[in-house]
Design a protein around this motif. Structure first.
Motif, PDB file in Angstrom:
ATOM      1  N   HIS A 186      24.464  19.012   3.527  1.00  0.00           N
ATOM      2  CA  HIS A 186      23.993  18.651   4.862  1.00  0.00           C
ATOM      3  C   HIS A 186      25.189  18.147   5.669  1.00  0.00           C
ATOM      4  O   HIS A 186      26.204  17.704   5.104  1.00  0.00           O
ATOM      5  CB  HIS A 186      22.899  17.579   4.789  1.00  0.00           C
ATOM      6  CG  HIS A 186      23.387  16.257   4.293  1.00  0.00           C
ATOM      7  ND1 HIS A 186      23.520  15.949   2.953  1.00  0.00           N
ATOM      8  CD2 HIS A 186      23.796  15.127   4.981  1.00  0.00           C
ATOM      9  CE1 HIS A 186      23.961  14.717   2.805  1.00  0.00           C
ATOM     10  NE2 HIS A 186      24.140  14.194   4.032  1.00  0.00           N
ATOM     11  N   SER A 187      25.062  18.241   6.969  1.00  0.00           N
ATOM     12  CA  SER A 187      26.152  17.836   7.865  1.00  0.00           C
ATOM     13  C   SER A 187      25.996  16.367   8.262  1.00  0.00           C
ATOM     14  O   SER A 187      24.878  15.884   8.484  1.00  0.00           O
ATOM     15  CB  SER A 187      26.153  18.705   9.131  1.00  0.00           C
ATOM     16  OG  SER A 187      26.371  20.060   8.791  1.00  0.00           O
ATOM     17  N   GLN A 278      30.532  18.470   5.789  1.00  0.00           N
ATOM     18  CA  GLN A 278      29.415  18.853   4.922  1.00  0.00           C
ATOM     19  C   GLN A 278      29.397  17.947   3.693  1.00  0.00           C
ATOM     20  O   GLN A 278      30.377  17.821   2.984  1.00  0.00           O
ATOM     21  CB  GLN A 278      29.544  20.319   4.501  1.00  0.00           C
ATOM     22  CG  GLN A 278      29.488  21.308   5.664  1.00  0.00           C
ATOM     23  CD  GLN A 278      28.143  21.300   6.328  1.00  0.00           C
ATOM     24  OE1 GLN A 278      27.104  21.264   5.667  1.00  0.00           O
ATOM     25  NE2 GLN A 278      28.159  21.316   7.660  1.00  0.00           N
TER      26      GLN A 278
END
Length: 303
Positions: A186-187, A278
């Protein structure tokens, strides 16, 4: 017929029938091979032959009369009655060869011709059958046992060879029960530790301001935003240009200049740089596997 001729006749089926001997070819060969059995059969055959009656006995001579004494004449004693010539005795047939037990008489109302030999050959296949052990069936039993053991041994040997071949040629491989789960990300934003510097259009100086005061105002802008921190590339370029302008103005300062016009330099502003990266969700899972073996291409776990 002599004993040797009798033995030779047993090997011929027609001659055996003529002699009244009821034996199969196999039994006849067994009898000929055993001298004792052949002798028993020979005695049996002789007993079945019709007995030749002996010649009649000659009549006994009449006894001479004994002369009587002169004084007394007694009649001559009558000669003892002579027995008539005995009829020839018909001997019963000899018992069946090898038959050692007494056989109970069989009452038969039929009249038997004493001249015809009584057939005893059907009582047993060959002489001494009842007395001798049954060697032929025992041999057959042993042969059957050896055949069975041989077949069993061959089957066991084949099974062992198949097992050894299967173990030698077995294929080992890794079978996946559950596939591996890949990692996901996930960012997120984060502070890089560097600072970005921007400049607006509001000049820190004004018209008719002392030149030295304007220089000090610009230097304060530089020190507050560019000095002592890590700058981004853009901020580094801007701060370098800003410092160069300050150095130029200081070089021109004589102590009695005033600001006549405003230049193109404005006020500086510093912000902390934020970037995006990320980040792993830490949700990866390895594959679930086990070692599989395939035998002969179809036994076990094969692909």
């Amino acid at each position: 017929m002599s004993f040797e001729d009798f033995r030779a006749s047993l090997l011929n089926a027609d001659q055996r029938a003529a002699l009244g001997i009821q034996l199969s070819d196999a039994d006849a060969q067994l009898v000929v091979a055993d001298p004792a059995s052949a002798q028993n059969w020979y005695g049996y055959w002789l007993s079945t032959l019709p007995q030749t009656p002996p010649p009649p006995a000659a009549p006994a001579p009449a006894p001479q009369p004994t002369p009587a004494p002169e004084t007394t004449q007694q009649p001559a004693p009558s000669p003892e009655p002579q027995h008539a010539a005995t009829l020839p005795y018909e001997a019963p047939p000899a018992p069946f060869p090898g038959d050692v037990q007494q056989t109970l008489p069989i009452h038969d109302t039929a009249v038997h011709d004493p001249q015809q030999p009584t057939a005893y050959a059907a009582a047993s296949p060959y002489p001494d059958y009842a007395a001798s052990p049954a060697e032929a069936p025992a041999k057959k039993s042993r042969v059957g046992l050896w055949v069975t053991l041989s077949i069993l041994f061959a089957l066991i040997l084949i099974a062992v060879l198949v097992v050894v071949f299967a173990l030698v040629t077995a294929r080992h491989w890794v079978k996946t029960d559950v596939a591996a789960q890949p990692e996901t990300f996930h960012s997120e934003e984060y502070k890089t530790g560097s600072y970005d510097v921007t400049m607006d259009t509001v000049d820190p100086c004004w018209v008719d301001q002392d030149w030295t005061d304007c220089i000090n105002a610009m230097a304060a802008q530089y020190d507050a935003n560019c000095a002592g921190v890590t700058l981004t590339d853009t901020a580094t370029s801007l701060c370098s240009d800003y410092l160069a302008e300050i150095d130029r103005m200081r070089a021109e300062d004589t102590g009695d200049f005033i600001v006549a016009t405003l230049g193109g330099w404005g006020s500086l502003h510093r912000t902390e740089e934020v970037s995006t990266r990320q980040v792993s969700n830490n949700d990866d899972k390895p594959a679930v596997t086990h070692k599989a073996v395939c035998y002969l291409g179809f036994l076990g776990e094969c692909k």
